[in-house]
Motif scaffolding. Sequence first.
Motif, PDB file in Angstrom:
ATOM      1  N   ALA A   1       0.820  -1.208   0.000  1.00 19.09           N
ATOM      2  CA  ALA A   1       0.000   0.000   0.000  1.00 19.09           C
ATOM      3  C   ALA A   1       0.855   1.260   0.000  1.00 19.09           C
ATOM      4  O   ALA A   1       0.563   2.224  -0.724  1.00 19.09           O
ATOM      5  N   LEU A   2       1.911   1.277   0.822  1.00 23.39           N
ATOM      6  CA  LEU A   2       2.768   2.455   0.857  1.00 23.39           C
ATOM      7  C   LEU A   2       3.514   2.635  -0.455  1.00 23.39           C
ATOM      8  O   LEU A   2       3.658   3.750  -0.959  1.00 23.39           O
ATOM      9  N   ASN A   3       3.970   1.536  -1.015  1.00 24.20           N
ATOM     10  CA  ASN A   3       4.689   1.628  -2.286  1.00 24.20           C
ATOM     11  C   ASN A   3       3.765   2.133  -3.400  1.00 24.20           C
ATOM     12  O   ASN A   3       4.163   2.991  -4.209  1.00 24.20           O
ATOM     13  N   LEU A   4       2.534   1.617  -3.452  1.00 24.53           N
ATOM     14  CA  LEU A   4       1.601   2.045  -4.493  1.00 24.53           C
ATOM     15  C   LEU A   4       1.251   3.520  -4.329  1.00 24.53           C
ATOM     16  O   LEU A   4       1.197   4.269  -5.315  1.00 24.53           O
ATOM     17  N   ALA A   5       1.038   3.962  -3.094  1.00 26.91           N
ATOM     18  CA  ALA A   5       0.714   5.371  -2.851  1.00 26.91           C
ATOM     19  C   ALA A   5       1.865   6.276  -3.277  1.00 26.91           C
ATOM     20  O   ALA A   5       1.651   7.361  -3.833  1.00 26.91           O
ATOM     21  N   ALA A   6       3.088   5.820  -3.032  1.00 24.95           N
ATOM     22  CA  ALA A   6       4.246   6.620  -3.406  1.00 24.95           C
ATOM     23  C   ALA A   6       4.422   6.669  -4.920  1.00 24.95           C
ATOM     24  O   ALA A   6       4.664   7.733  -5.501  1.00 24.95           O
ATOM     25  N   VAL A   7       4.287   5.517  -5.579  1.00 19.60           N
ATOM     26  CA  VAL A   7       4.479   5.445  -7.029  1.00 19.60           C
ATOM     27  C   VAL A   7       3.414   6.252  -7.759  1.00 19.60           C
ATOM     28  O   VAL A   7       3.700   6.915  -8.775  1.00 19.60           O
ATOM     29  N   TRP A   8       2.193   6.215  -7.249  1.00 24.26           N
ATOM     30  CA  TRP A   8       1.094   6.918  -7.906  1.00 24.26           C
ATOM     31  C   TRP A   8       0.865   8.329  -7.358  1.00 24.26           C
ATOM     32  O   TRP A   8      -0.071   9.012  -7.768  1.00 24.26           O
ATOM     33  N   ASP A   9       1.691   8.764  -6.406  1.00 25.03           N
ATOM     34  CA  ASP A   9       1.569  10.118  -5.849  1.00 25.03           C
ATOM     35  C   ASP A   9       0.152  10.389  -5.330  1.00 25.03           C
ATOM     36  O   ASP A   9      -0.545  11.301  -5.801  1.00 25.03           O
ATOM     37  N   LEU A  10      -0.242   9.616  -4.348  1.00 22.17           N
ATOM     38  CA  LEU A  10      -1.604   9.698  -3.829  1.00 22.17           C
ATOM     39  C   LEU A  10      -1.661  10.478  -2.510  1.00 22.17           C
ATOM     40  O   LEU A  10      -0.786  10.324  -1.648  1.00 22.17           O
ATOM     41  N   PRO A  11      -2.706  11.295  -2.315  1.00 18.88           N
ATOM     42  CA  PRO A  11      -2.835  12.098  -1.092  1.00 18.88           C
ATOM     43  C   PRO A  11      -3.388  11.277   0.076  1.00 18.88           C
ATOM     44  O   PRO A  11      -4.527  11.468   0.521  1.00 18.88           O
ATOM     45  N   VAL A  12      -2.564  10.356   0.573  1.00 15.41           N
ATOM     46  CA  VAL A  12      -2.983   9.458   1.640  1.00 15.41           C
ATOM     47  C   VAL A  12      -2.094   9.656   2.861  1.00 15.41           C
ATOM     48  O   VAL A  12      -0.861   9.725   2.735  1.00 15.41           O
ATOM     49  N   ILE A  13      -2.707   9.739   4.027  1.00 14.90           N
ATOM     50  CA  ILE A  13      -1.977   9.805   5.293  1.00 14.90           C
ATOM     51  C   ILE A  13      -2.072   8.442   5.950  1.00 14.90           C
ATOM     52  O   ILE A  13      -3.168   7.973   6.275  1.00 14.90           O
ATOM     53  N   PHE A  14      -0.938   7.779   6.128  1.00 10.07           N
ATOM     54  CA  PHE A  14      -0.881   6.492   6.817  1.00 10.07           C
ATOM     55  C   PHE A  14      -0.494   6.757   8.265  1.00 10.07           C
ATOM     56  O   PHE A  14       0.594   7.284   8.529  1.00 10.07           O
ATOM     57  N   LEU A  15      -1.360   6.395   9.182  1.00  8.23           N
ATOM     58  CA  LEU A  15      -1.171   6.712  10.601  1.00  8.23           C
ATOM     59  C   LEU A  15      -0.986   5.428  11.406  1.00  8.23           C
ATOM     60  O   LEU A  15      -1.915   4.615  11.526  1.00  8.23           O
ATOM     61  N   ILE A  16       0.212   5.238  11.943  1.00  7.09           N
ATOM     62  CA  ILE A  16       0.511   4.064  12.763  1.00  7.09           C
ATOM     63  C   ILE A  16       0.259   4.404  14.225  1.00  7.09           C
ATOM     64  O   ILE A  16       0.850   5.346  14.766  1.00  7.09           O
ATOM     65  N   GLU A  17      -0.604   3.648  14.867  1.00  5.51           N
ATOM     66  CA  GLU A  17      -0.776   3.753  16.317  1.00  5.51           C
ATOM     67  C   GLU A  17       0.156   2.734  16.965  1.00  5.51           C
ATOM     68  O   GLU A  17      -0.147   1.544  17.011  1.00  5.51           O
ATOM     69  N   ASN A  18       1.275   3.183  17.457  1.00  8.41           N
ATOM     70  CA  ASN A  18       2.243   2.286  18.081  1.00  8.41           C
ATOM     71  C   ASN A  18       1.958   2.240  19.577  1.00  8.41           C
ATOM     72  O   ASN A  18       2.411   3.087  20.347  1.00  8.41           O
ATOM     73  N   ASN A  19       1.174   1.231  19.991  1.00 10.30           N
ATOM     74  CA  ASN A  19       0.795   1.129  21.404  1.00 10.30           C
ATOM     75  C   ASN A  19       1.586   0.060  22.154  1.00 10.30           C
ATOM     76  O   ASN A  19       1.201  -0.353  23.242  1.00 10.30           O
ATOM     77  N   GLY A  20       2.683  -0.380  21.539  1.00  9.48           N
ATOM     78  CA  GLY A  20       3.610  -1.227  22.273  1.00  9.48           C
ATOM     79  C   GLY A  20       3.428  -2.714  22.128  1.00  9.48           C
ATOM     80  O   GLY A  20       4.380  -3.473  22.320  1.00  9.48           O
ATOM     81  N   TYR A  21       2.213  -3.161  21.806  1.00 10.15           N
ATOM     82  CA  TYR A  21       1.957  -4.595  21.749  1.00 10.15           C
ATOM     83  C   TYR A  21       0.988  -4.930  20.620  1.00 10.15           C
ATOM     84  O   TYR A  21      -0.027  -4.261  20.449  1.00 10.15           O
ATOM     85  N   ALA A  22       1.296  -5.991  19.843  1.00 11.88           N
ATOM     86  CA  ALA A  22       0.334  -6.589  18.923  1.00 11.88           C
ATOM     87  C   ALA A  22      -0.248  -7.776  19.672  1.00 11.88           C
ATOM     88  O   ALA A  22       0.378  -8.832  19.748  1.00 11.88           O
ATOM     89  N   LEU A  23      -1.429  -7.610  20.245  1.00 12.77           N
ATOM     90  CA  LEU A  23      -2.006  -8.511  21.235  1.00 12.77           C
ATOM     91  C   LEU A  23      -1.027  -8.600  22.405  1.00 12.77           C
ATOM     92  O   LEU A  23      -1.017  -7.717  23.248  1.00 12.77           O
ATOM     93  N   SER A  24      -0.144  -9.608  22.448  1.00 10.19           N
ATOM     94  CA  SER A  24       0.799  -9.679  23.575  1.00 10.19           C
ATOM     95  C   SER A  24       2.248  -9.585  23.132  1.00 10.19           C
ATOM     96  O   SER A  24       3.155  -9.628  23.973  1.00 10.19           O
ATOM     97  N   THR A  25       2.505  -9.470  21.832  1.00  6.83           N
ATOM     98  CA  THR A  25       3.877  -9.463  21.324  1.00  6.83           C
ATOM     99  C   THR A  25       4.454  -8.055  21.399  1.00  6.83           C
ATOM    100  O   THR A  25       3.964  -7.142  20.731  1.00  6.83           O
ATOM    101  N   PRO A  26       5.506  -7.848  22.214  1.00  4.57           N
ATOM    102  CA  PRO A  26       6.072  -6.500  22.346  1.00  4.57           C
ATOM    103  C   PRO A  26       6.804  -6.085  21.087  1.00  4.57           C
ATOM    104  O   PRO A  26       7.185  -6.906  20.250  1.00  4.57           O
TER     105      PRO A  26
END
Length: 667
Positions: A160-185
């Motif tokens: 998705a990020l590569n396609l948005a960059a190649v096609w110059d798309l006005p998309v904001i990708f927002l990562i919520e980094n809350n420390g754990y994916a379920l229980s995996t740090p």
Amino acid sequence: MYFDRSNLTDAQLLQFYKALLYPRLVEEKMLLLLRQGRISKWFSGIGQEAIATGATLAMEAEEWILPLHRNLGVFTTRNMPLHKLFQQWQGHPEGYSRGRERSFHFGSNAHHIWGMISHLGPQLSIADGIGLAHRLQNEQKAVLAFTGEGGTSEGEFHEALNLAAVWDLPVIFLIENNGYALSTPVEEQYRCSQLADKAWGYGMEGMRINGNNLLEVYQTIQKAREYAIREQKPVLIEAMTFRMRGHEEASGTKYVPAARLEEWALLDPIHQYEAFLADHKLLGDDRKTAIYQELHDLIEAELALTATAPPAHSSIEHELRDVYAPLPATATTLPAAETALAAMPAPREKRFIDAITEGLQQAMNKHPQLVLMGQDIGAYGGAFKITDGFTEQFGKARVRNTPLCESAVLGAAAGLGVRGFKSMVEMQFADFVTCGFNQIVNNLAKLHYRWGQAADVVVRLPTGAGVGAGPFHSQSNEAWFTHTPGLKVVYPSNPADAKGLLLAAFEDPNPVLYFEHKALYRSINGPVPEPYYVTPIGKAHLVMEGTGASIITYGSGVHWAVEYATQHPEASLDILDLRTLLPLDYDAIRDTVQRTGRVLVLHEDTLTGGLGGEIAAWIAEHCFSALDAPVMRCASLDTPVPFAGPLEQQFLAKSRLEATLGKLLAY
């Protein structure tokens, strides 16, 4: 925590406070309802509300947001009626998904919110499609898509990020980094120092922010939005935060060190913002108490509206009907293939491949909102030259070369659909659809049933063996999809239907998988009407009528059956070309069974799990009294497709057709 209030009035700061507090109080009520057994599951966002709330405040009301299951603040900030949200969470028929989905697995066109699926990565690709629609329509809008730090490990994140960059798309990708994916740090999820650094690898801007600072989130997203629109480029933002409760309530937080919970409790976004407002003399105890009471009373009043809602109930007929979006009235008035053929003033023959090309050209002319996407389909004309010359005729904006990212392109097609576009995605070979399987079976197929969103997407799949292409370019994989409700699967056998089924697919608002046999491209000619016409989806065609036995088939199997019937006229074969594999034309199947009493189901796909098994079972269940012999199947060997010519011919069902028919006729 420092809050920069630049360009914000006192009234806005207090409005932001209500917007931040509201989802927290709703959540606290939800946790109480969970303990009371009035809801079954909840994914808590306590501790990270500032991201969803601040980001939504920064976006315009008509700009699409693609949230996840911990983003209650998106829904409340978009002012969705809370009583209807309660009904959604309780599984009531008045909820947004009418009891068919849980928590936040739904969307709303009216509020410009896309409904997530449990596979988190596909959200990002759909945002690409919406961003592309903005570009094509010259709209000054951006798109906001959420993911978690766990989701950045998925392949879809890269695509998705590569396609948005190649096609110059006005998309904001927002990562919520809350420390754990379920229980995996996080230390077990990635090795980069910060996820924002990944932006540079895609040629886009990236930054890390304090996700618990409401104003920092708001101002960062606001600036990112302005940049994405002005420069027509994507942005990646990593918002650092922490969830104070488990992945979902049953998970708990025993895997989190107590000291870490205590550390992040001090950084609670609401308490920090309240302290900021108090320092600026905007939030005294009396005003704070009044705001809490106002929101509490609103929540209780909205919840009371759900007390009389009945439990989820629907008839079987209604549930089945909602699997597909209804056809528009205009689609039912187009001439059918048989009518168009009968009206031909003079013979006009085309090759199978040329009929597909003509169908695509006519669809592009009729539907200015139709976009074609696929690897090498632009100036090169596609692997089989079906779109040769299309770039010059329709322009690069509508005939789009793609990177090798099947999943992201299929997701983008879904995003285009929500903005009123039609799209065609070409798999260079049907075999490669495995890389986009999730988007097709879990996103496109279920959209209308889940929240009423049509998926106006056609996927073209060059399929089949007989051309010496080996095991990764020759598979017949239609049966992978005929098991999936919500999809339509078509498979033409002749040039007239190749054009007619393709045009019917473009008239249909549902996702249609269009299988086209490579071996038929240049080996089969036939009459093809020039006007725009359709071969109705869901209607089989009786190729030849007889009384000795029925062959139910499709694709190349039709030609094998006709060849046998021509060589053995004494067999008196009834040959039914299914044309559509999902939904099947059961009336036509019943009719041929009743005419002959003997049935052979023939297909190029391998035997085990092929469509022939389903057809044979249906005939045995519904037409048993009409049978004079067991239903038999003739299919390809249960092996991968071999490369060498003699092995490939031995593999194909055609090599066993005569023996199988002889057995059936002698029964």
